[in-house]
Structure formats: C-alpha cells, structure tokens
Design a protein around this motif. Structure first.
Motif, PDB file in Angstrom:
ATOM      1  N   SER A  54     -21.207 -25.824  11.425  1.00  0.00           N
ATOM      2  CA  SER A  54     -21.579 -24.501  11.954  1.00  0.00           C
ATOM      3  C   SER A  54     -22.028 -23.574  10.826  1.00  0.00           C
ATOM      4  N   VAL A  55     -23.214 -23.879  10.300  1.00  0.00           N
ATOM      5  CA  VAL A  55     -23.778 -23.102   9.183  1.00  0.00           C
ATOM      6  C   VAL A  55     -24.591 -21.951   9.761  1.00  0.00           C
ATOM      7  N   SER A  56     -24.032 -20.769   9.727  1.00  0.00           N
ATOM      8  CA  SER A  56     -24.697 -19.628  10.380  1.00  0.00           C
ATOM      9  C   SER A  56     -25.997 -19.242   9.692  1.00  0.00           C
ATOM     10  N   ALA A  57     -26.125 -19.561   8.426  1.00  0.00           N
ATOM     11  CA  ALA A  57     -27.314 -19.132   7.672  1.00  0.00           C
ATOM     12  C   ALA A  57     -28.541 -19.976   7.983  1.00  0.00           C
ATOM     13  N   GLN A  58     -28.344 -21.149   8.569  1.00  0.00           N
ATOM     14  CA  GLN A  58     -29.472 -22.062   8.717  1.00  0.00           C
ATOM     15  C   GLN A  58     -29.820 -22.282  10.189  1.00  0.00           C
ATOM     16  N   LYS A  59     -31.060 -21.925  10.523  1.00  0.00           N
ATOM     17  CA  LYS A  59     -31.522 -22.024  11.914  1.00  0.00           C
ATOM     18  C   LYS A  59     -31.403 -23.438  12.461  1.00  0.00           C
TER      19      LYS A  59
ATOM     20  N   HIS B 182     -13.153 -16.545  11.415  1.00  0.00           N
ATOM     21  CA  HIS B 182     -14.573 -16.820  11.669  1.00  0.00           C
ATOM     22  C   HIS B 182     -14.797 -18.326  11.744  1.00  0.00           C
ATOM     23  N   TYR B 183     -15.730 -18.690  12.637  1.00  0.00           N
ATOM     24  CA  TYR B 183     -15.993 -20.123  12.836  1.00  0.00           C
ATOM     25  C   TYR B 183     -17.244 -20.599  12.129  1.00  0.00           C
ATOM     26  N   ASP B 184     -17.968 -19.667  11.494  1.00  0.00           N
ATOM     27  CA  ASP B 184     -19.150 -20.125  10.747  1.00  0.00           C
ATOM     28  C   ASP B 184     -18.750 -20.492   9.322  1.00  0.00           C
ATOM     29  N   VAL B 185     -19.570 -21.322   8.701  1.00  0.00           N
ATOM     30  CA  VAL B 185     -19.280 -21.785   7.342  1.00  0.00           C
ATOM     31  C   VAL B 185     -20.492 -21.557   6.442  1.00  0.00           C
ATOM     32  N   GLN B 186     -20.232 -21.591   5.159  1.00  0.00           N
ATOM     33  CA  GLN B 186     -21.296 -21.527   4.161  1.00  0.00           C
ATOM     34  C   GLN B 186     -22.139 -22.795   4.232  1.00  0.00           C
ATOM     35  N   PRO B 187     -23.417 -22.712   3.862  1.00  0.00           N
ATOM     36  CA  PRO B 187     -24.204 -23.940   3.709  1.00  0.00           C
ATOM     37  C   PRO B 187     -23.522 -24.841   2.676  1.00  0.00           C
ATOM     38  N   PRO B 188     -23.541 -26.151   2.871  1.00  0.00           N
ATOM     39  CA  PRO B 188     -22.909 -27.019   1.876  1.00  0.00           C
ATOM     40  C   PRO B 188     -23.772 -27.200   0.621  1.00  0.00           C
ATOM     41  N   GLU B 189     -25.044 -26.854   0.721  1.00  0.00           N
ATOM     42  CA  GLU B 189     -25.955 -27.063  -0.394  1.00  0.00           C
ATOM     43  C   GLU B 189     -25.569 -26.200  -1.589  1.00  0.00           C
ATOM     44  N   PRO B 190     -25.804 -26.646  -2.813  1.00  0.00           N
ATOM     45  CA  PRO B 190     -26.395 -27.934  -3.185  1.00  0.00           C
ATOM     46  C   PRO B 190     -25.413 -29.087  -2.995  1.00  0.00           C
ATOM     47  N   LEU B 191     -25.935 -30.217  -2.518  1.00  0.00           N
ATOM     48  CA  LEU B 191     -25.069 -31.338  -2.160  1.00  0.00           C
ATOM     49  C   LEU B 191     -24.659 -32.202  -3.345  1.00  0.00           C
ATOM     50  N   GLU B 192     -25.455 -32.152  -4.420  1.00  0.00           N
ATOM     51  CA  GLU B 192     -25.208 -33.056  -5.551  1.00  0.00           C
ATOM     52  C   GLU B 192     -23.768 -32.981  -6.067  1.00  0.00           C
ATOM     53  N   PRO B 193     -23.225 -31.764  -6.251  1.00  0.00           N
ATOM     54  CA  PRO B 193     -21.883 -31.721  -6.859  1.00  0.00           C
ATOM     55  C   PRO B 193     -20.758 -32.218  -5.946  1.00  0.00           C
ATOM     56  N   TRP B 194     -20.999 -32.411  -4.663  1.00  0.00           N
ATOM     57  CA  TRP B 194     -19.941 -32.868  -3.764  1.00  0.00           C
ATOM     58  C   TRP B 194     -19.594 -34.328  -4.063  1.00  0.00           C
ATOM     59  N   THR B 195     -18.316 -34.612  -4.119  1.00  0.00           N
ATOM     60  CA  THR B 195     -17.913 -36.024  -4.247  1.00  0.00           C
ATOM     61  C   THR B 195     -17.453 -36.567  -2.896  1.00  0.00           C
ATOM     62  N   ARG B 196     -17.400 -35.692  -1.841  1.00  0.00           N
ATOM     63  CA  ARG B 196     -17.057 -36.099  -0.469  1.00  0.00           C
ATOM     64  C   ARG B 196     -18.227 -35.689   0.419  1.00  0.00           C
ATOM     65  N   GLN B 197     -18.268 -36.259   1.596  1.00  0.00           N
ATOM     66  CA  GLN B 197     -19.249 -35.793   2.574  1.00  0.00           C
ATOM     67  C   GLN B 197     -18.776 -34.450   3.117  1.00  0.00           C
ATOM     68  N   PRO B 198     -19.615 -33.423   3.111  1.00  0.00           N
ATOM     69  CA  PRO B 198     -19.150 -32.081   3.484  1.00  0.00           C
ATOM     70  C   PRO B 198     -18.708 -31.947   4.942  1.00  0.00           C
ATOM     71  N   PHE B 199     -19.196 -32.830   5.822  1.00  0.00           N
ATOM     72  CA  PHE B 199     -18.801 -32.667   7.225  1.00  0.00           C
ATOM     73  C   PHE B 199     -18.104 -33.916   7.798  1.00  0.00           C
ATOM     74  N   ASP B 200     -17.490 -34.698   6.902  1.00  0.00           N
ATOM     75  CA  ASP B 200     -16.729 -35.852   7.371  1.00  0.00           C
ATOM     76  C   ASP B 200     -15.255 -35.520   7.627  1.00  0.00           C
ATOM     77  N   ALA B 201     -14.767 -34.424   7.076  1.00  0.00           N
ATOM     78  CA  ALA B 201     -13.361 -34.034   7.217  1.00  0.00           C
ATOM     79  C   ALA B 201     -12.438 -35.183   6.792  1.00  0.00           C
ATOM     80  N   GLU B 202     -12.819 -35.829   5.742  1.00  0.00           N
ATOM     81  CA  GLU B 202     -12.037 -36.938   5.187  1.00  0.00           C
ATOM     82  C   GLU B 202     -10.642 -36.459   4.769  1.00  0.00           C
ATOM     83  N   ILE B 203      -9.639 -37.298   4.998  1.00  0.00           N
ATOM     84  CA  ILE B 203      -8.295 -36.979   4.509  1.00  0.00           C
ATOM     85  C   ILE B 203      -7.996 -37.847   3.300  1.00  0.00           C
ATOM     86  N   ASP B 204      -7.645 -37.214   2.211  1.00  0.00           N
ATOM     87  CA  ASP B 204      -7.341 -37.944   0.982  1.00  0.00           C
ATOM     88  C   ASP B 204      -6.514 -37.022   0.088  1.00  0.00           C
ATOM     89  N   GLU B 205      -5.590 -37.603  -0.663  1.00  0.00           N
ATOM     90  CA  GLU B 205      -4.754 -36.823  -1.575  1.00  0.00           C
ATOM     91  C   GLU B 205      -4.014 -35.705  -0.850  1.00  0.00           C
TER      92      GLU B 205
END
Lengths: 460, 460
Positions: B29-34, B88-111
């Motif tokens: 739910s990225v409010s900034a991106q149409k 609020h239910y909106d989120v920031q854009p995940p970009e830039p994606l390069e620095p992520w070591t997880r998928q931004p919308f997978d909701a992975e559970i770890d650690e």
C-alpha cells in the motif's frame, strides 16, 4: 597609390558591400541549435564564395564540430609581415524573441543601422576585414602584406574545437600578429583598442557533513550543517574593504600605471547611468580603486554559484549532508592562474571548520594578458583607426577573458590586436542587435589603413 | 477478570495474529505511487474486514485523496472515557531496492522479526492496538472504554487531507485522549513515551543585486554579488558558541528541568556510536547542552537549502543577480512560531547589506508541544507499558514535529499519548524494515493494559 584606390573602392562599392553583408546576416547560423545545421553549412558556403570571388582559394576545414573556413594569401613574400585575421560566422540564438522590436534575421536597415542577430557579433565586424581585403584585391590586385584568414563556426558555443585546431595547424597559422574585431567601441564614436584581458581560475568546493541527508528536526542543533560551514567560509573570503583575503593573492599583481589611472579617469564613464542600467542600489568593490580600475586592472574573487540542500518549491526540513560553491578569480598581469587557484584552495582548507570534510575541483583557467601599448602592432592599429575613424582610439582593457586571444597569444606566441568597431550597446547576445553603417564604413577604412601600416612593420 | 482473559487471547491466538499481520504487510500500500492504487484499496478493504470481524461497523470515509478507515464503539457509556486511536495503513515506497536483503513485501519471518516495508511504520504498531481490541471483544465481548479508530492512508505523503477531515469531523472524533503508536523505543527493549515535540517556523529569503545575471568578467569586482551578501548574512546567524543570534530568540524558551537533564543523562546514548553512524568528524551544537538536550529541549536554526547562480556541471562565469536560502527554526515550549519567524525576518533585514534588496516568504509553521509527564493519561501509559513490557518506559521528547499530534492536540484539544514500540533502528523509510515479534507481543499486551488503565481515568 594603392591605399587611395582601396578606399575609393569601399566608397564606390558601399551599397553593394552593405547588401552582401545583409545577405550574410540573413543566414540564421545559430551554432547552438541543431535545427540550424543547414544554415550553418549555407553560411560557410557564403563565406567560401565570398573569399573565392576575391581570388583566394578558401578551404572548409573539418573540426570535431562546425567547419573552420580558412584562406591565405602569401604572395607579399617572406620579407613582408603576415597577419592572421580571426572572426566567427556563427551567431547566438535570437531567443527569447519577445523583446525584439525587429525581425532577428531580416537585416533591416533603419536609423543608419543594420539590425539583426550577428550584425555586430561578429558578421558585421568580420565584414569590415573582408571588405578591406576585397578593396585591395579588386584595385591593386594584391595585398601589402601576407594574410591568413580563419573564420570559425563555434565561437558562440565555446570554441571547443579551436584549441585542437590551432595546435594541429600551428605551422599553417604562423603569423606576426593576429587581428580580431570582436570587441566594441568604448562609447559611440570612440573606437577602442583592447590591450589587456583578465585571466581566470575557477574551482568548485564542496563541504561534507554527515554521510547522508538528515531530518532537520531529528538532528538539527546537534549535527554540523555543511551550509553553515560553507557560508562562514565564503563570508571570510573578502575583508571589510572588499579585498580578497586569500594569503598572497595580490603578491604578483602588476600595479596600475599612472598613465592608465589618468587616461581611464578621463573616459566618459557615467557611474550613475551604470548603476541605473544594472538596477542596483550602489556599486561595491575594492577600496581605493575606481570602477574601471576594479574591472580592468584589479583581480577579483566571485562566487558564481552556490548549492546545497533543498532548492525546490515549498518547505523541506532537511539537514543536508553537503553543500558546494563555484568560485572564480579574475586575474591580472602578473598573476598565474594555477598559483592563485592553489592559494585559494589552501585558504579554503584553512577556513573550513573541522566539522566538515572538503574537496576541491579545479576547473577552467587562463592567464591574464596585456600587450604594451607601445608595441609596434598596437601602434599600427592606433594609426589605422585614427585615419579610418578620424579620431584616435582609446586604450581599454577588458574585465573578462577572451579565450581565443589567449589561445593565439599562448599557442602561437603572437601579439593580438583587438580593434573594436561596434557600438558598446550593440545588443550582442540580446535583443535588437545592430551594426551601424558608419561603423562598418569607418571600420573597413581602418582595416585598409591597417594593412598598409602593417607593411611597414618588420617581420620577425 | 477481563484483562487476564484478553491477555490469554493474545497468547493463544499469537500465531494467527502474526499471520494476519503478515497478510497486512504483504499488501504493498504505497500511497505515493499511482501504480499501487489497487493495493491501497485492497489494504483499506483488509482493515474493513478486520474491524468488521471483531464486531465493529467500520466506514470507508472519503477525503480528497485516499480513504480514511473509521470505526467507533461507544457502548462503554457516556461516563466512561473515550480514546481515539490513530494509525496509518499506507507505507513508504520500498525503493531503492538494491540495499534490501529481504523482499520488501514478503513479510518474511527470521531472527524473531517480521521483515517488510511498513512492518514497523505503521502496520505492525497499529496491529498491536487492533489485537488488543480484538482480545477484549472476543473474550469479554466489550471494551472497558469507548473507542474511536482512525486509520488514514496518506501519512507517508504528508497527510494533506487529514487537517480538513479532522476539522470537518471534529464532533465525531471528540475524545479524552489520542493514542498513537508511530514512534519507536529509545533503545531495544526500552519502550518510550514521547511527551514533547519541537515546533517549526520556516522561511525562504532571497537577496537581489543587479536586475539581470551578469558576466563575472565584465562586472566582477565592481557590482554587488548577492551570494556574497547572503553568505555573510547566514554566517552571522550563529555565534561562536553556536547560539542563534536572532534578537529575542531565547526569550520565551521554557528552560530544561532538572529532572529532564538528570533522566536524559542516564539514557543509553552512545555519542561515539552516534558520530560513527552519521559519518561525521564531531558533533556541533549550542554550548552548555548535551546532544539529547540540544535535540529535544533547545530551539535551533538550520539552513535547509541554499541556491544562487550556476549549479550545473563545469564552469560558468556568471555574477548572479539573486541568491536565496531556506531557513527553519525548531521551536520548544513556550516559543511561538509566528513570533520567531518574524524575529528571524527582522534579523535578516538588519543583516542584509545595503547593496542588495531582500524578500522573505514565510512558509510552514507549527507550535511546539509538551504534555506534563504527570498527566493522568501519560501516567496510564506508563503503567500500561510497565506491565506490558515488564519494565518502565523512558520519557523522551522528539527533535522533530509530528503534524498529526499538533493537529489532534490543537484542533481537538486532546492530549496525545505517543507509545513507541518498534525498534529504534527498525529501518522505517529505509531498507530492511522490521518489527520484532516480541515487540508486537509486548505492545499488544501494553495496549490491553492501557484500555484497562484508561477505564479508571475520569472522562472530562
């Protein structure tokens, strides 16, 4: 007598010469705009035909950009001096068009002037030289000196390819003097010989605070702000007398000479008019010098640009991680560009607070130049203008730098004589550019005399 | 006992609650991106279903932008206090994606963490409140207090439509207190109640020299350069002790209290680590105050942007005709935004040299706020967190401003309790955002206690 015949040719052919100059101006040779590529070729062809018609064998010589038109006539023999005439056939874009009250490429004649983009800068002025050469060829069938003509098509876009061209063809371009008419009179009816130019050094400084932009609420007041640091550094570059504080900045400056102070004080420079034209409250400059002295004979330091943080519309509460400025110095003889650039960097490093790191990039540079006003080629110019205009030229310096002058003077080691014929408010680079018909006439006559005067200067 | 039953519900339903939170986070739910318009609707529907499932009648309420989700349960009766929960239910854009070591919308559970954009800001934190409400409804079938829930979809794009919405629906939103969990713990395992926020005034200043840009060679050294003027003015805004020089700037500042100095000095704030994280040489701020004091309790002046002349690549020898800067002040109680903005303008006018003209545009502003830490609602929060986390919260202020807090506090006249549950380095707005599973657990438990504590506060 050949001079008389040439002058008579100018008189009898006056209308035809003016009409052909109008044809030249009508070609919209805007080097900056790709849409005018065909016009650039057409304008080069126009010059090829003009030079061919007077009996020369001109060449279109390729560069990395627009062609250079080059021709030479060396039949005056090895004992006679050789003159290199420089000009440019490209013009500034006429835009924005709204402020023009004439059509920029109609070459309309009105009020004794030819109106149009490029009429003064530089088509009209190069035409005074072409007319003088043609006058000799069509009457005496020869010139009193050897001539080389170089007309480039990239002056208005920075002459990027000219340094390479001149270096590559240094032998071909070898001459005893370079004549350029691309400057202006000091005041209407007051033709000028420009004998000095300021040099330049230019650097960009950046100061860095944190490694990333920060929220000014979350970090403001505790983390160094590089804009604050930069403002402090820049504010410290001048003292209360508007002198540059860089240590050693003035060490090598050739002092203004008494005759210069005296001569310049007599020039018709209206400070009130100047202030009004600029729309400023008051002038500001180094204590102890007049405006012309500040502009022509004193080195300066100007901040040309500053940037950092948010510059868009509205409010952004960022504490930026870096800020920068572009700073240039205008140099006068006998300062050295690299030396001042280094001194400026050292001073900035000394001024930078320990809260920021600093980098410097040295950019464009050029040495100042001044030719002695008693130089034989300058003196020849003075006599030629005196006869051509019916009054002695004034000796001026220029606050700016003309890279082409430095190029010829440094690469070829040749004196450059700057003969300024156009009106000081000729509209070059702005709307309603014009070249006075009487300026053309007196300029062309001066050039006829100049070729004759040059014949009496021994070749080196 | 209802609290015990609710807590037990949280325990027995732990895995299901976490799974549903993961579903919530998986909706981008990225409010900034149409391109995410469909996801925004989908996320609103997810909340509608969630609230409906616990027995509420939620409404999607239109604004000029993304819908507000609103629900209320008022059956505790007029004698019981009413709480407004905001999220609020909106989120920031995940970009830039390069620095992520997880998928931004997978909701992975770890650690022991749920990883994903919005997991901490604000889906995970609002979920702690939803879980607590659900726990009561599914066990006791009722809440100990009246509840209103407002979850907006534009927080990450400035909440532009919220002020209008709150004004329009002021009666509907009336409450005794607002609870917001959109801030963080002070340190891992150290939940925080934020009781003070800095205010803001923001202006843009421009200084003008000549009426047009000039050639720095032709005019440099004689004509005022507005960048020089601006640099001097800005450099004079702080003194050697990094105090703001605006006359009267500190007049109305509520001094830091002894207990605050003492409490903050005991907080685990590692200055060396902070310096390293920022990548700076050293900290810089007002003499006589620690970093937390400078950030939380002292007003500041920051230059947020500066501009003038040429900022592009390479060298341009321009003497610009104007330069400008954006300047903001963070304000603390009892400063007034309009007063400081005016004092700053006056000071700038006094600093501007007579060689330039100056204009000022006043921009965003907001008042500082601080709730007394002995306020009954704050005390209730303290007790709730103490029980929920098993340790007392720390009292913090915030260097920034949260416009929503000021909106509720000014428009509704309601105290706002900021319960910060997420990790201080949770990656909000950056890569690898996460919400700790134990943070969810302790937060939801705290909210169960909070509803119970609130029931014992008399309604006003």
């Amino acid at each position: 007598m050949t001079v008389e015949a040439a002058l008579q040719y100018l008189e009898s052919q006056h209308n035809a010469l003016i009409e052909r100059l109008r044809d030249f101006i009508r070609i919209p040779s805007v080097s900056a705009q790709k849409s005018h590529a065909e016009d650039m070729h057409c304008c080069a062809d126009f010059l090829m035909k003009t030079l061919t018609d007077m009996g020369l064998q001109p060449r279109k010589m390729p560069t990395g950009g627009w062609d250079v038109i080059y021709a030479e006539w060396l039949e005056a023999g090895p004992e006679a001096p050789t003159i290199l005439i420089y000009g440019h056939y490209d013009v500034q874009p006429p835009e924005p068009l709204e402020p023009w009250t004439r059509q920029p490429f109609d070459a309309e004649i009105d009020e004794g002037r030819i109106w149009g983009r490029g009429s003064a800068d530089d088509k009209g002025q190069i035409w005074t030289h072409i007319a003088a050469l043609e006058a000799y060829f069509r009457t005496a069938g020869r010139l009193p000196v050897n001539i080389k003509i170089l007309i480039e098509g990239e002056e208005e876009i920075g002459s990027d390819n000219l340094p390479g061209f001149v270096q590559q063809h240094a032998e071909m371009l070898k001459a005893d003097a370079v004549l350029i008419s691309d400057t202006s009179q000091f005041a209407p009816g007051m033709p000028a010989i420009t004998y000095g130019l300021r040099g330049l050094c230019y650097l960009e400084v950046r100061v860095q605070g944190a490694k990333m932009d920060l929220h000014s609420g979350g970090y403001g007041g505790a983390v160094p702000n590089p804009i604050h640091a930069l403002a402090e550094m820049l504010a410290a570059l001048h003292d209360a007398d508007n002198r540059v504080t860089v240590p050693g900045f003035y060490d090598d400056v050739t002092p203004l000479q008494d005759w210069e102070r005296e001569a310049w004080s007599k020039l018709p420079f209206d400070e009130a008019e100047y202030i009004k034209m600029l729309g400023i409250q008051k002038l500001q400059g180094e204590q102890g010098f007049s405006t012309l002295e500040r502009l022509w004979a004193r080195p300066t330091l100007e901040i040309n640009g500053i940037f950092g943080g948010y510059a868009g519309p509205g409010a952004k509460t960022v504490l930026p991680c870096w800020a920068g400025a572009k700073i240039s110095c205008r140099l006068v003889p006998n300062q050295k560009s690299a030396d001042i650039s280094k001194k400026l960097e050292n001073h900035l490093r000394a001024l930078a607070p320990e809260t920021v790191s600093m980098t410097v990039e040295h950019m464009a540079g050029g040495e100042p130049s001044a030719f002695p006003t008693d130089h034989p080629w300058i003196k020849a110019g003075e006599r030629a203008i005196s006869k051509g205009f019916g009054r002695e030229p004034v000796y001026t310096r220029l606050g700016g730098s003309i890279p082409i002058v430095q190029l010829f003077s440094e690469t070829l080691g040749t004196p450059v004589v700057l003969l300024g014929y156009c009106h000081p408010d000729c509209g070059a680079h702005g709307p309603d550019e014009f070249f006075g018909i009487d300026e053309f006439t007196a300029g062309a006559r001066s050039n006829v005399f100049m070729l004759d005067e040059a014949a009496h200067i021994p070749s080196v």
